[in-house]
Design a protein around this motif. Structure first.
Motif, short mmCIF file in Angstrom:
data_model
loop_
_atom_site.label_atom_id
_atom_site.label_comp_id
_atom_site.label_asym_id
_atom_site.label_seq_id
_atom_site.Cartn_x
_atom_site.Cartn_y
_atom_site.Cartn_z
N LYS A 61 -34.18 -9.30 -42.73
CA LYS A 61 -33.01 -9.82 -43.43
C LYS A 61 -33.02 -11.34 -43.22
O LYS A 61 -32.39 -12.09 -43.93
N GLU B 153 -35.14 -1.44 -40.20
CA GLU B 153 -36.01 -0.54 -39.42
C GLU B 153 -36.77 0.42 -40.33
O GLU B 153 -37.81 0.95 -39.96
N ASP C 13 -35.95 -8.69 -36.38
CA ASP C 13 -34.55 -8.29 -36.52
C ASP C 13 -33.80 -8.52 -35.21
O ASP C 13 -34.39 -8.79 -34.17
N THR D 141 -28.53 -3.18 -28.40
CA THR D 141 -28.74 -2.17 -27.35
C THR D 141 -30.16 -1.58 -27.41
O THR D 141 -30.61 -0.96 -26.46
N THR E 259 -31.04 1.50 -32.22
CA THR E 259 -31.52 1.70 -33.60
C THR E 259 -33.05 1.77 -33.63
O THR E 259 -33.63 2.62 -34.31
C1 PRP Z 1 -28.13 -4.76 -36.66
C2 PRP Z 1 -29.64 -4.91 -36.64
C3 PRP Z 1 -30.09 -3.56 -36.17
C4 PRP Z 1 -28.97 -3.14 -35.23
C5 PRP Z 1 -29.39 -3.38 -33.79
O1 PRP Z 1 -27.76 -4.15 -37.83
O2 PRP Z 1 -30.12 -5.24 -37.91
O3 PRP Z 1 -30.22 -2.66 -37.22
O4 PRP Z 1 -27.83 -3.96 -35.52
O5 PRP Z 1 -28.43 -2.93 -32.88
P1 PRP Z 1 -28.83 -2.01 -31.64
O6 PRP Z 1 -30.01 -2.65 -30.97
O7 PRP Z 1 -27.60 -2.00 -30.78
O8 PRP Z 1 -29.15 -0.65 -32.16
P2 PRP Z 1 -26.24 -4.05 -38.31
O9 PRP Z 1 -25.56 -2.93 -37.65
O10 PRP Z 1 -25.59 -5.38 -38.15
O11 PRP Z 1 -26.37 -3.66 -39.83
P3 PRP Z 1 -27.49 -3.92 -40.95
O12 PRP Z 1 -28.66 -3.05 -40.63
O13 PRP Z 1 -26.82 -3.53 -42.21
O14 PRP Z 1 -27.84 -5.39 -40.89
#
Ligand code: PRP
Length: 215
Positions: free
Chosen positions: A118, A144, A157, A161, A164
């Motif tokens: 993104k 992902e 990205d 935590t 994802t």
């Molecule tokens: C962000 C990022 C990952 C996730 C990581 O996405 O792009 O997908 O958070 O967080 P984690 O390590 O705690 O799992 P977001 O939820 O902002 O949404 P998006 O995918 O629509 O950008």
């Protein structure tokens, strides 16, 4: 007196910013019970809060329609812009990383890698620094998916935590840089409303120091 207008990033950073303003002594009832409202006075009306998407926080502060803003370093790195970045607020901590399927060796062979993100500028700059020519594909969210579906070799990205990545069979292969929420200020506002803005920054910096000591 005209209120100081502060643009807040909606979502993840919003609650932490409201908590910060409350610790500074501003009554944030309007922000807590906002419904679908996007602009609201807080405290005794000396601050006006504007809720916006991250990239738009930068646009509003850069243009001067908002005096200050709270936005992630990720957005600042991706979008750039002309404003003062005056404080690291110490919340919204996460990091930029290169991630892909666990079993994948990113550097086998001499192919040009395809990177999904993104944050296309962050991805391009990172690989440029490594003197690597990569194709960057812009993905709007849930990036992902790209390596899992075979669209890209890896992603650049935000990892917070790591859940994802884990739940989708991906791992961090390289750390890019840490990210956290930043306080930004419009250049003209900093001159024209120097005293009020410096007082507010000062209060915020004291709060940051206090919390750092407590941690
Ligand atoms: C962000 C990022 C990952 C996730 C990581 O996405 O792009 O997908 O958070 O967080 P984690 O390590 O705690 O799992 P977001 O939820 O902002 O949404 P998006 O995918 O629509 O950008």
């Amino acid at each position: 007196m005209k209120p100081i207008r502060i643009a807040l990033t909606k979502g993840r950073l919003e609650n932490k910013t409201v908590e910060l303003l409350e610790r500074l002594g501003y009554d944030c009832t309007n922000a807590r019970k906002k419904g679908r409202k996007l602009i609201m006075p807080i405290g005794n009306g000396e601050i006006e809060v504007v809720l916006a998407k991250a990239a738009d926080v930068v646009t509003y502060v850069e243009s001067g329609v908002c005096d200050m803003g709270v936005v992630g370093k990720d957005t600042i790195m991706e979008k750039g812009g002309t404003f003062y970045e005056v404080a690291d607020l110490g919340f919204g901590k996460c990091r930029f990383a290169v991630a892909t399927l666990k079993e994948k060796d990113l550097y086998e062979g001499y192919r040009t890698l395809t990177i999904a993100s993104k944050y296309v500028n962050v991805a391009k700059n990172y690989f440029e620094q490594k003197n690597m020519d990569v194709d960057v594909v812009k993905i709007e969210g849930s990036v992902e998916l790209a390596p899992v579906l075979g669209l890209a070799d890896a992603i650049v990205d935000i990892v917070e935590t790591g859940t994802t990545l884990k739940e989708n069979g991906l791992v961090v292969k390289e750390e890019v840089c840490p990210v956290s929420a930043r306080l930004i200020v419009n250049i003209a506002s900093m001159k024209l409303r120097k005293k009020e803005i410096e007082e507010l920054i000062d209060k915020i910096e004291k709060d940051i120091k206090k919390r750092a000591k407590e941690a």
